[in-house]
Structure formats: C-alpha cells, structure tokens
Design a protein around this motif. Structure first.
Motif, PDB file in Angstrom:
ATOM      1  N   ARG A 154     -11.642   4.594  -9.247  1.00  0.00           N
ATOM      2  CA  ARG A 154     -12.041   3.368  -8.542  1.00  0.00           C
ATOM      3  C   ARG A 154     -10.852   2.718  -7.833  1.00  0.00           C
ATOM      4  N   TYR A 155      -9.664   2.978  -8.350  1.00  0.00           N
ATOM      5  CA  TYR A 155      -8.451   2.409  -7.757  1.00  0.00           C
ATOM      6  C   TYR A 155      -7.709   3.444  -6.898  1.00  0.00           C
ATOM      7  N   ASN A 156      -8.373   4.544  -6.585  1.00  0.00           N
ATOM      8  CA  ASN A 156      -7.774   5.641  -5.813  1.00  0.00           C
ATOM      9  C   ASN A 156      -6.615   6.303  -6.528  1.00  0.00           C
ATOM     10  N   PHE A 157      -6.666   6.270  -7.859  1.00  0.00           N
ATOM     11  CA  PHE A 157      -5.729   7.031  -8.685  1.00  0.00           C
ATOM     12  C   PHE A 157      -6.517   8.203  -9.255  1.00  0.00           C
ATOM     13  N   ASN A 158      -6.238   9.406  -8.768  1.00  0.00           N
ATOM     14  CA  ASN A 158      -7.124  10.539  -9.024  1.00  0.00           C
ATOM     15  C   ASN A 158      -6.502  11.560  -9.970  1.00  0.00           C
ATOM     16  N   ALA A 213       0.817  -1.211   0.000  1.00  0.00           N
ATOM     17  CA  ALA A 213       0.000   0.000   0.000  1.00  0.00           C
ATOM     18  C   ALA A 213       0.851   1.262   0.000  1.00  0.00           C
ATOM     19  N   TRP A 214       1.928   1.273   0.782  1.00  0.00           N
ATOM     20  CA  TRP A 214       2.752   2.481   0.872  1.00  0.00           C
ATOM     21  C   TRP A 214       3.429   2.800  -0.456  1.00  0.00           C
ATOM     22  N   LEU A 215       3.851   1.740  -1.154  1.00  0.00           N
ATOM     23  CA  LEU A 215       4.514   1.933  -2.441  1.00  0.00           C
ATOM     24  C   LEU A 215       3.517   2.408  -3.492  1.00  0.00           C
ATOM     25  N   VAL A 227       3.705   5.916  -5.639  1.00  0.00           N
ATOM     26  CA  VAL A 227       3.723   5.959  -7.106  1.00  0.00           C
ATOM     27  C   VAL A 227       2.552   6.771  -7.631  1.00  0.00           C
ATOM     28  N   PHE A 228       1.361   6.516  -7.097  1.00  0.00           N
ATOM     29  CA  PHE A 228       0.177   7.257  -7.530  1.00  0.00           C
ATOM     30  C   PHE A 228       0.342   8.747  -7.266  1.00  0.00           C
TER      31      PHE A 228
END
Length: 281
Positions: A200-204, A62-64, A68-69
C-alpha cells in the motif's frame, strides 16, 4: 518474466523448478538457521510498528523514499521474497514440495496477536527434517493446547484448502527463505498481511504473478460481482458500457476475480502478452 525466472528458473517460471524445493538447497548456506531466526523475529513483530515506519517514510522526499525502498527491496530479494501465484500454478507448486505442513501465520500474529494455522503452509520445513523447529514455533507463538502445529497434509488436501481460500477472496503467494529456496505458501488478505501492508505504501516484497487478468466484454453482464474481490483495486466498472474492466497497471494476476464471475467473463493471460503490464513486476 520476473527477475527470479531469469536468475533461478532458466527463463521459465522459477517456482516450478524442482531444484528450488530440494533438501540439498535447504541445508545449504545456513538456510536452516535463517528460517529459525526468521520465525523468532517475525513472531515478535508488531504490525502497528511496521506501519508507523512506513508512515514516517511517506514524509520524506519522494526521491529519497524511493531510494531507501529500492535498497531494502534488494535485501528482501536475497533473503525472503514472494510472488503471487494463481490457483492453477498453486497445484503444481504443491506437487513439487517434498512435504507440506500447516504452520502459524506470522503476519496474522503481528496484526491480531492470535495464533492461526489455517492459512499458511510450510514446504519442506516440517520438524521431521529440521530439529528444534516445532519447539521454536511453540515458544514464539505460544499456541493453546487446541492448536496443532505442523499438521501434515497431502498435496490434494492442501489444494482443496487453497480452493476454499480462493472462494473467500484470499491471494495465494509463495515465499523464499534465502532465495531461491521456496519454503512457504501463504493465503493473504489485505487486512492482515504485512507484505500487502507494505504494498500500500509502494514498498514491495513480492512480485506480481506471471499473468494479468482480462475481461471479455461480450460475456460480461455488468453484474459487478467481481468488483469487491480484487485486493489490489484493479477491477473497475464502466457506467457508460455497463461492463467491468481490469486495469492491467494495477492487476497482480492472482485470478481471484474469476471465482466471482458466474459467466466466465474473466481469464488470465501471460503478463508478457499485455502491452502495458508486460514489464511491470
């Protein structure tokens, strides 16, 4: 207010600043070439490949993944980023634009492989101002002879179309091309929007609106008409109280839920007025 309001709006709504739609800004910093390259790349993109990358990212620690995001989102803010806007602000955006033309939707081309000029609008990027733009769209999207590219519309005509999209449950979003120039407004559906796929993948790659929705329990009849309208899963139903409610932590402030309510039990308030959502973008 969102980050762009402070950076590009002098503390006011950045997308209601005329300077962010100006021709002068359009022709600065290689922005025209960026738009042309964006169209070529976007038309060749496949939604399935985008989602495959996101699925792989979910397997990372999760931290990585968050790191990256966060890094990728920063790049998008510099080049191509959006924000949800409710219908009342859409009208003001359309009035600010130097020109409005209907353009093919790159997201729907990525998901359905079909060319549609129904839902997306270019603001100030019509071929009369950008040489070779129509040719690039035709080569990239290969529309049939029945598809008319760059159909010019007035602000009034465009607003009427947006009202019809709202009735269908589509979310209005504005987009930059090399921030802060605003060159497009789209009407998004969770089923075929690449930005909402990333969400949906928490990439905003877009901000929430400057608003958040709120229900009036006294006016709500519990009919449930608003439940199916929310694209973000923010509207719920209390079985005990027999009333609808809105989770401000999930609400993007698009206002689409209002259109389904016959009793005017839903309104938008400034995001900063909500203790939970005030700093959530």
């Amino acid at each position: 207010m969102c980050q762009f309001c402070h950076q590009h709006g002098e503390g006011k709504k950045w997308y209601l600043q005329a300077k962010n739609y100006s021709e002068e800004l359009l022709f600065e910093n290689g922005r025209v070439q960026f738009i042309k390259d964006f169209v070529r790349k976007a038309a060749a993109r496949r939604a399935s490949r985008v989602e495959e990358k996101l699925r792989k990212a979910m397997k990372a620690p999760a931290w990585l993944r968050r790191l990256v995001f966060w890094s990728e989102e920063r790049k998008y803010r510099e080049d191509h980023f959006g924000q949800v806007v409710p219908l009342e602000d859409v009208k003001q955006v359309l009035d600010l634009a130097n020109s409005i033309v209907r353009v093919p939707c790159v997201c729907r081309k990525s998901t359905t492989r079909k060319t549609s000029t129904e839902f997306c609008f270019g603001l100030g990027i019509d071929p009369g101002k950008l040489e070779g733009m129509e040719e690039i769209f035709r080569k990239s999207f290969r529309p049939g002879p029945e598809v008319k590219l760059f159909d010019k519309v007035t602000p009034e005509e465009a607003f009427d179309l947006h009202r019809s999209f709202e009735k269908k449950g589509l979310v209005h979003t504005i987009w930059t091309f090399k921030t802060p120039f605003i060159g497009g407004i789209c009407n998004c559906d969770r089923s075929d929007c690449l930005a909402m796929l990333g969400n949906r993948y928490n990439f905003n790659v877009f901000f929430r609106a400057e608003y958040v929705a709120r229900t009036n329990p006294e006016a709500c009849t519990g009919c449930g008409a608003c439940l199916s309208r929310c694209q973000f899963g923010a509207v719920g139903y209390s079985v005990l109280n027999r009333k609808a409610f809105i989770d401000p932590l999930r609400c993007y402030g698009c206002g689409i839920c209002r259109g389904a309510c016959e009793f005017q039990a839903i309104r938008l308030i400034p995001r900063g007025d909500d203790s939970l959502a005030g700093k959530l973008w």
